[in-house]
Design a protein around this motif. Structure first.
Motif, PDB file in Angstrom:
ATOM      1  N   THR A  61       4.017   5.156  12.772  1.00  0.00           N
ATOM      2  CA  THR A  61       3.562   5.719  11.689  1.00  0.00           C
ATOM      3  C   THR A  61       2.166   5.404  11.237  1.00  0.00           C
ATOM      4  N   GLY A  62       1.515   4.354  11.709  1.00  0.00           N
ATOM      5  CA  GLY A  62       0.096   4.123  11.325  1.00  0.00           C
ATOM      6  C   GLY A  62      -0.012   3.056  10.289  1.00  0.00           C
ATOM      7  N   ASP A  63       1.262   2.694   9.830  1.00  0.00           N
ATOM      8  CA  ASP A  63       1.183   1.803   8.541  1.00  0.00           C
ATOM      9  C   ASP A  63       2.182   0.569   8.970  1.00  0.00           C
ATOM     10  N   ASN A  64       2.065  -0.255   8.335  1.00  0.00           N
ATOM     11  CA  ASN A  64       3.261  -1.622   8.421  1.00  0.00           C
ATOM     12  C   ASN A  64       4.193  -0.984   7.348  1.00  0.00           C
ATOM     13  N   VAL A  65       5.271  -1.759   7.449  1.00  0.00           N
ATOM     14  CA  VAL A  65       6.471  -1.405   6.740  1.00  0.00           C
ATOM     15  C   VAL A  65       6.245  -1.253   5.072  1.00  0.00           C
ATOM     16  N   LYS A  66       5.779  -2.240   4.846  1.00  0.00           N
ATOM     17  CA  LYS A  66       5.598  -2.435   3.298  1.00  0.00           C
ATOM     18  C   LYS A  66       4.796  -1.428   2.526  1.00  0.00           C
ATOM     19  N   SER A  67       3.492  -1.114   3.472  1.00  0.00           N
ATOM     20  CA  SER A  67       2.666   0.052   3.152  1.00  0.00           C
ATOM     21  C   SER A  67       3.579   1.298   3.218  1.00  0.00           C
ATOM     22  N   TYR A  68       4.281   1.584   4.120  1.00  0.00           N
ATOM     23  CA  TYR A  68       4.760   2.846   4.202  1.00  0.00           C
ATOM     24  C   TYR A  68       6.029   3.064   3.141  1.00  0.00           C
ATOM     25  N   ILE A  69       6.581   1.814   2.840  1.00  0.00           N
ATOM     26  CA  ILE A  69       7.425   2.034   1.575  1.00  0.00           C
ATOM     27  C   ILE A  69       6.831   2.261   0.297  1.00  0.00           C
ATOM     28  N   LEU A  70       5.822   1.749   0.193  1.00  0.00           N
ATOM     29  CA  LEU A  70       4.962   1.813  -1.105  1.00  0.00           C
ATOM     30  C   LEU A  70       4.612   3.343  -1.114  1.00  0.00           C
ATOM     31  N   LYS A  71       3.884   3.838   0.038  1.00  0.00           N
ATOM     32  CA  LYS A  71       3.484   5.215   0.165  1.00  0.00           C
ATOM     33  C   LYS A  71       4.538   6.219  -0.171  1.00  0.00           C
ATOM     34  N   ALA A  72       5.767   5.888   0.234  1.00  0.00           N
ATOM     35  CA  ALA A  72       6.869   6.969   0.030  1.00  0.00           C
ATOM     36  C   ALA A  72       7.079   6.826  -1.420  1.00  0.00           C
ATOM     37  N   LYS A  73       7.250   5.621  -1.827  1.00  0.00           N
ATOM     38  CA  LYS A  73       7.729   5.632  -3.467  1.00  0.00           C
ATOM     39  C   LYS A  73       6.680   6.356  -4.192  1.00  0.00           C
ATOM     40  N   LEU A  74       5.288   6.383  -3.795  1.00  0.00           N
ATOM     41  CA  LEU A  74       4.493   7.120  -4.699  1.00  0.00           C
ATOM     42  C   LEU A  74       4.311   8.261  -4.499  1.00  0.00           C
ATOM     43  N   THR A  75       4.456   8.763  -3.076  1.00  0.00           N
ATOM     44  CA  THR A  75       4.730  10.131  -2.852  1.00  0.00           C
ATOM     45  C   THR A  75       5.780  10.820  -3.598  1.00  0.00           C
ATOM     46  N   THR A  76       6.999  10.073  -3.713  1.00  0.00           N
ATOM     47  CA  THR A  76       7.950  10.706  -4.504  1.00  0.00           C
ATOM     48  C   THR A  76       7.855  10.756  -5.894  1.00  0.00           C
TER      49      THR A  76
ATOM     50  N   ALA B  65       0.056   0.556 -11.967  1.00  0.00           N
ATOM     51  CA  ALA B  65      -0.730  -0.145 -11.444  1.00  0.00           C
ATOM     52  C   ALA B  65      -0.922   0.304  -9.806  1.00  0.00           C
ATOM     53  N   ALA B  66       0.055   0.267  -9.134  1.00  0.00           N
ATOM     54  CA  ALA B  66       0.426   0.927  -7.752  1.00  0.00           C
ATOM     55  C   ALA B  66      -0.307   2.236  -7.685  1.00  0.00           C
ATOM     56  N   PHE B  67       0.180   3.064  -8.569  1.00  0.00           N
ATOM     57  CA  PHE B  67      -0.095   4.556  -8.729  1.00  0.00           C
ATOM     58  C   PHE B  67      -1.626   4.593  -8.865  1.00  0.00           C
ATOM     59  N   ARG B  68      -2.279   3.947  -9.760  1.00  0.00           N
ATOM     60  CA  ARG B  68      -3.681   3.914 -10.042  1.00  0.00           C
ATOM     61  C   ARG B  68      -4.626   3.408  -8.909  1.00  0.00           C
ATOM     62  N   LYS B  69      -3.944   2.166  -7.938  1.00  0.00           N
ATOM     63  CA  LYS B  69      -4.645   1.917  -6.918  1.00  0.00           C
ATOM     64  C   LYS B  69      -4.562   2.767  -5.868  1.00  0.00           C
ATOM     65  N   GLU B  70      -3.592   3.540  -5.650  1.00  0.00           N
ATOM     66  CA  GLU B  70      -3.508   4.604  -4.676  1.00  0.00           C
ATOM     67  C   GLU B  70      -4.213   5.771  -4.840  1.00  0.00           C
ATOM     68  N   TYR B  71      -4.183   6.300  -6.009  1.00  0.00           N
ATOM     69  CA  TYR B  71      -4.656   7.791  -6.336  1.00  0.00           C
ATOM     70  C   TYR B  71      -5.823   7.681  -7.155  1.00  0.00           C
ATOM     71  N   ASN B  72      -6.275   6.465  -8.044  1.00  0.00           N
ATOM     72  CA  ASN B  72      -7.535   6.558  -8.706  1.00  0.00           C
ATOM     73  C   ASN B  72      -7.232   7.052 -10.064  1.00  0.00           C
ATOM     74  N   CYS B  73      -5.915   7.395 -10.530  1.00  0.00           N
ATOM     75  CA  CYS B  73      -5.497   7.932 -11.806  1.00  0.00           C
ATOM     76  C   CYS B  73      -4.236   7.416 -12.345  1.00  0.00           C
ATOM     77  N   THR B  74      -4.079   7.273 -13.519  1.00  0.00           N
ATOM     78  CA  THR B  74      -2.971   6.839 -13.998  1.00  0.00           C
ATOM     79  C   THR B  74      -1.633   8.058 -13.792  1.00  0.00           C
ATOM     80  N   PRO B  75      -0.427   7.629 -13.781  1.00  0.00           N
ATOM     81  CA  PRO B  75       0.617   8.736 -13.693  1.00  0.00           C
ATOM     82  C   PRO B  75       0.539   9.702 -14.746  1.00  0.00           C
ATOM     83  N   GLY B  76       0.421   9.089 -15.976  1.00  0.00           N
ATOM     84  CA  GLY B  76       0.297   9.918 -17.072  1.00  0.00           C
ATOM     85  C   GLY B  76      -0.870  11.141 -16.959  1.00  0.00           C
ATOM     86  N   LYS B  77      -2.121  10.676 -16.573  1.00  0.00           N
ATOM     87  CA  LYS B  77      -3.156  11.404 -16.339  1.00  0.00           C
ATOM     88  C   LYS B  77      -2.745  12.800 -15.313  1.00  0.00           C
TER      89      LYS B  77
END
Length: 109
Positions: free
Chosen positions: A39-54, A83-95
Protein backbone atom coordinates in the motif's frame (compact mmCIF):
# COMPACT_ATOMS: atom_id res chain seq x y z
CA UNK A 1 -7.26 -8.15 0.12
CA UNK A 2 -9.39 -9.09 3.07
CA UNK A 3 -7.50 -6.82 5.46
CA UNK A 4 -8.23 -3.70 3.42
CA UNK A 5 -11.89 -4.66 3.02
CA UNK A 6 -12.06 -5.22 6.75
CA UNK A 7 -10.60 -1.77 7.41
CA UNK A 8 -13.26 -0.07 5.27
CA UNK A 9 -16.05 -2.19 6.78
CA UNK A 10 -14.94 -1.32 10.33
CA UNK A 11 -13.79 2.32 10.15
CA UNK A 12 -15.87 3.14 13.22
CA UNK A 13 -14.02 0.61 15.39
CA UNK A 14 -10.55 0.60 16.89
CA UNK A 15 -8.48 -1.76 14.72
CA UNK A 16 -5.29 -3.50 15.72
CA UNK A 17 -2.47 -4.97 13.72
CA UNK A 18 -3.21 -8.34 15.32
CA UNK A 19 -6.86 -8.26 14.16
CA UNK A 20 -5.86 -7.50 10.61
CA UNK A 21 -3.05 -10.04 10.60
CA UNK A 22 -5.43 -12.70 11.96
CA UNK A 23 -7.87 -11.99 9.13
CA UNK A 24 -5.09 -12.56 6.62
CA UNK A 25 -3.80 -15.54 8.63
CA UNK A 26 -0.35 -13.97 8.93
CA UNK A 27 2.07 -13.11 11.69
CA UNK A 28 1.52 -9.45 12.72
CA UNK A 29 5.12 -8.47 11.97
CA UNK A 30 5.04 -10.06 8.52
CA UNK A 31 1.59 -8.60 7.84
CA UNK A 32 2.87 -5.12 8.73
CA UNK A 33 5.80 -5.39 6.31
CA UNK A 34 3.65 -6.85 3.53
CA UNK A 35 0.93 -4.23 4.05
CA UNK A 36 3.45 -1.38 3.84
CA UNK A 37 5.03 -2.85 0.73
CA UNK A 38 1.68 -3.27 -1.03
CA UNK A 39 0.00 0.00 0.00
CA UNK A 40 2.93 2.36 0.53
CA UNK A 41 1.59 3.19 4.00
CA UNK A 42 1.86 1.65 7.42
CA UNK A 43 -1.41 0.26 8.79
CA UNK A 44 -2.11 3.17 11.13
CA UNK A 45 -1.60 5.77 8.39
CA UNK A 46 -3.70 3.77 5.93
CA UNK A 47 -6.59 3.54 8.39
CA UNK A 48 -6.46 7.27 9.08
CA UNK A 49 -6.40 8.08 5.36
CA UNK A 50 -9.35 5.72 4.79
CA UNK A 51 -11.30 7.51 7.52
CA UNK A 52 -10.47 10.94 6.14
CA UNK A 53 -11.30 9.95 2.56
CA UNK A 54 -14.64 8.61 3.75
CA UNK A 55 -15.17 11.82 5.74
CA UNK A 56 -14.57 13.94 2.63
CA UNK A 57 -17.29 12.04 0.80
CA UNK A 58 -19.65 12.28 3.76
CA UNK A 59 -19.05 16.04 3.95
CA UNK A 60 -19.68 16.47 0.24
CA UNK A 61 -22.61 14.08 -0.14
CA UNK A 62 -24.55 14.15 3.13
CA UNK A 63 -25.98 16.60 5.62
CA UNK A 64 -24.53 14.78 8.66
CA UNK A 65 -23.09 17.20 11.18
CA UNK A 66 -19.39 17.11 11.98
CA UNK A 67 -19.85 15.41 15.35
CA UNK A 68 -21.87 12.59 13.76
CA UNK A 69 -19.25 12.09 11.05
CA UNK A 70 -16.49 12.04 13.66
CA UNK A 71 -18.29 9.46 15.78
CA UNK A 72 -19.30 7.31 12.81
CA UNK A 73 -15.66 7.09 11.75
CA UNK A 74 -14.34 6.22 15.18
CA UNK A 75 -12.69 9.51 16.12
CA UNK A 76 -12.63 10.18 19.86
CA UNK A 77 -14.23 13.61 19.40
CA UNK A 78 -15.17 16.21 16.83
CA UNK A 79 -12.03 18.15 17.71
CA UNK A 80 -9.84 15.09 17.10
CA UNK A 81 -11.55 14.64 13.72
CA UNK A 82 -11.10 18.31 12.84
CA UNK A 83 -7.41 18.24 13.81
CA UNK A 84 -6.73 15.12 11.71
CA UNK A 85 -8.66 16.53 8.75
CA UNK A 86 -6.84 19.87 8.95
CA UNK A 87 -3.46 18.16 9.19
CA UNK A 88 -4.15 16.02 6.10
CA UNK A 89 -5.92 18.58 3.90
CA UNK A 90 -4.89 22.01 5.28
CA UNK A 91 -8.49 23.03 5.83
CA UNK A 92 -11.19 22.28 8.37
CA UNK A 93 -14.07 19.92 7.59
CA UNK A 94 -16.48 22.85 7.82
CA UNK A 95 -14.50 24.89 5.30
CA UNK A 96 -14.28 21.85 3.02
CA UNK A 97 -18.06 21.41 3.12
CA UNK A 98 -18.82 25.11 2.66
CA UNK A 99 -16.40 25.51 -0.26
CA UNK A 100 -17.87 22.77 -2.45
CA UNK A 101 -15.29 20.39 -1.13
CA UNK A 102 -12.87 18.72 -3.45
CA UNK A 103 -11.70 21.83 -5.30
CA UNK A 104 -10.05 23.36 -2.23
CA UNK A 105 -7.78 20.49 -1.23
CA UNK A 106 -4.45 19.92 -2.86
CA UNK A 107 -4.48 16.15 -3.39
CA UNK A 108 -7.10 13.62 -4.40
CA UNK A 109 -7.16 9.88 -3.92
Amino acid sequence: REGIDYIYDHLNEPLTMKQLADIEKLNPSYFSKLFSKETGDNVKSYILKAKLTTARHMLADTDYNLADIAISLGFSSQSAFTAAFRKEYNCTPGKFRNSSGFGIISHEE
